[in-house]
Enzyme design. Sequence first.
Site, PDB file in Angstrom:
ATOM      1  N   ASP A 164      -5.967   3.371   9.871  1.00  0.00           N
ATOM      2  CA  ASP A 164      -7.399   3.067  10.004  1.00  0.00           C
ATOM      3  C   ASP A 164      -7.659   2.679  11.461  1.00  0.00           C
ATOM      4  OD1 ASP A 164     -10.041   2.355   9.549  1.00  0.00           O
ATOM      5  OD2 ASP A 164      -9.579   0.491   8.526  1.00  0.00           O
TER       6      ASP A 164
ATOM      7  N   PHE B 212     -14.095   3.712   2.650  1.00  0.00           N
ATOM      8  CA  PHE B 212     -13.080   2.913   1.965  1.00  0.00           C
ATOM      9  C   PHE B 212     -12.591   3.633   0.711  1.00  0.00           C
ATOM     10  CE2 PHE B 212     -11.407  -0.455  -0.712  1.00  0.00           C
ATOM     11  CZ  PHE B 212     -10.591  -1.112   0.188  1.00  0.00           C
TER      12      PHE B 212
ATOM     13  N   ARG C 134      -4.377   0.356  -7.389  1.00  0.00           N
ATOM     14  CA  ARG C 134      -3.220   1.001  -6.758  1.00  0.00           C
ATOM     15  C   ARG C 134      -2.597   2.043  -7.678  1.00  0.00           C
ATOM     16  NH1 ARG C 134      -2.016  -2.110  -2.211  1.00  0.00           N
ATOM     17  NH2 ARG C 134      -2.302  -4.357  -2.423  1.00  0.00           N
TER      18      ARG C 134
ATOM     19  N   LYS D 192      -7.748   8.044   8.765  1.00  0.00           N
ATOM     20  CA  LYS D 192      -9.208   8.098   8.882  1.00  0.00           C
ATOM     21  C   LYS D 192      -9.585   8.754  10.191  1.00  0.00           C
ATOM     22  CE  LYS D 192     -10.466   4.358   5.863  1.00  0.00           C
ATOM     23  NZ  LYS D 192     -11.071   3.028   5.714  1.00  0.00           N
TER      24      LYS D 192
ATOM     25  N   GLY E 157       0.771  -1.238   0.000  1.00  0.00           N
ATOM     26  CA  GLY E 157       0.000   0.000   0.000  1.00  0.00           C
ATOM     27  C   GLY E 157       0.802   1.287   0.000  1.00  0.00           C
TER      28      GLY E 157
HETATM   29  P1  5GP Z   1      -5.177  -0.574  10.316  1.00  0.00           P
HETATM   30  O1  5GP Z   1      -4.229  -1.615  10.811  1.00  0.00           O
HETATM   31  O2  5GP Z   1      -4.787   0.842  10.701  1.00  0.00           O
HETATM   32  O3  5GP Z   1      -6.596  -0.884  10.622  1.00  0.00           O
HETATM   33  O4  5GP Z   1      -5.194  -0.662   8.762  1.00  0.00           O
HETATM   34  C1  5GP Z   1      -4.165  -0.304   8.020  1.00  0.00           C
HETATM   35  C2  5GP Z   1      -4.209  -1.070   6.721  1.00  0.00           C
HETATM   36  O5  5GP Z   1      -5.537  -1.396   6.302  1.00  0.00           O
HETATM   37  C3  5GP Z   1      -3.640  -0.200   5.652  1.00  0.00           C
HETATM   38  O6  5GP Z   1      -2.271  -0.467   5.497  1.00  0.00           O
HETATM   39  C4  5GP Z   1      -4.429  -0.602   4.425  1.00  0.00           C
HETATM   40  O7  5GP Z   1      -3.773  -1.658   3.777  1.00  0.00           O
HETATM   41  C5  5GP Z   1      -5.729  -1.123   4.939  1.00  0.00           C
HETATM   42  N1  5GP Z   1      -6.800  -0.122   4.817  1.00  0.00           N
HETATM   43  C6  5GP Z   1      -7.410   0.552   5.811  1.00  0.00           C
HETATM   44  N2  5GP Z   1      -8.336   1.384   5.332  1.00  0.00           N
HETATM   45  C7  5GP Z   1      -8.304   1.261   3.994  1.00  0.00           C
HETATM   46  C8  5GP Z   1      -9.030   1.884   2.919  1.00  0.00           C
HETATM   47  O8  5GP Z   1      -9.906   2.764   3.081  1.00  0.00           O
HETATM   48  N3  5GP Z   1      -8.726   1.485   1.659  1.00  0.00           N
HETATM   49  C9  5GP Z   1      -7.779   0.522   1.399  1.00  0.00           C
HETATM   50  N4  5GP Z   1      -7.564   0.222   0.137  1.00  0.00           N
HETATM   51  N5  5GP Z   1      -7.070  -0.072   2.387  1.00  0.00           N
HETATM   52  C10 5GP Z   1      -7.333   0.289   3.664  1.00  0.00           C
HETATM   53 MG    MG Z   2      -1.621  -1.875   3.932  1.00  0.00          MG
END
Ligand code: 5GP
Ligand code: MG
Length: 180
Positions: free
Chosen positions: A108, A157, A170, A136, A49
């Site tokens: 997130d 999302f 991507r 977010k 990502g």
């Molecule tokens: P966290 O561990 O903070 O919940 O999530 C981080 C990972 O979740 C990010 O590296 C990403 O890969 C994925 N992610 C979280 N929100 C989104 C989103 O809105 N879109 C996409 N494509 N990936 C997300």
């Molecule tokens: Mg990721």
Amino acid sequence: MNPELGIREDVERVLIDEKVIEKRLDVMAEQIANDFPPGPILAVVLLKGALVFAADLLRRIPRPLEIECLNVASYHGGTESSGQVKFLDQHLPDVRGRHVLLLDDILDTGRTLRAVSDRLKEMGCAVVHTGVLLAKDKVRSAEVEADYVGFQIGDEFVVGYGLDFMGRYRNLPFVGVLKS
Ligand code: 5GP
Ligand code: MG
């Protein structure tokens, strides 16, 4: 146009366009370049990502810098966080004593950044600063905030500029929301 190439047609709206991202990266890069103590920076990029974000950000930092990449998985192809962070690499980089800039695409729930920065500290980093393109606007399940945030967005999302849906989108040059 070949329908296989028409990914923009799947986009409902552009949230942050390319020019705006570029301007913001100029500012973030300058902050990072000024904040890090003298000596080489070690950028640790979370694949896949943060690939596009890191490529554009790091080229703006005119300092000695090395790059390592880590493969972690927290999502498994869907649009909801699974809650678990898996380290997929067999060998992790030697980060002992290093000043690390940890980069991810989006903050997130916070679990990914929390798990990886804890791991890097366990592995002996001198300092870990974190940077994300997007954060977010929500309550995080893990206690973590990034030191450098490109943009705050709503709790929806998004894809593009490195972020995928089922492995695709991507390569969109902007951040956007898909049609449902
Ligand atoms: P966290 O561990 O903070 O919940 O999530 C981080 C990972 O979740 C990010 O590296 C990403 O890969 C994925 N992610 C979280 N929100 C989104 C989103 O809105 N879109 C996409 N494509 N990936 C997300
Ligand atoms: Mg990721």
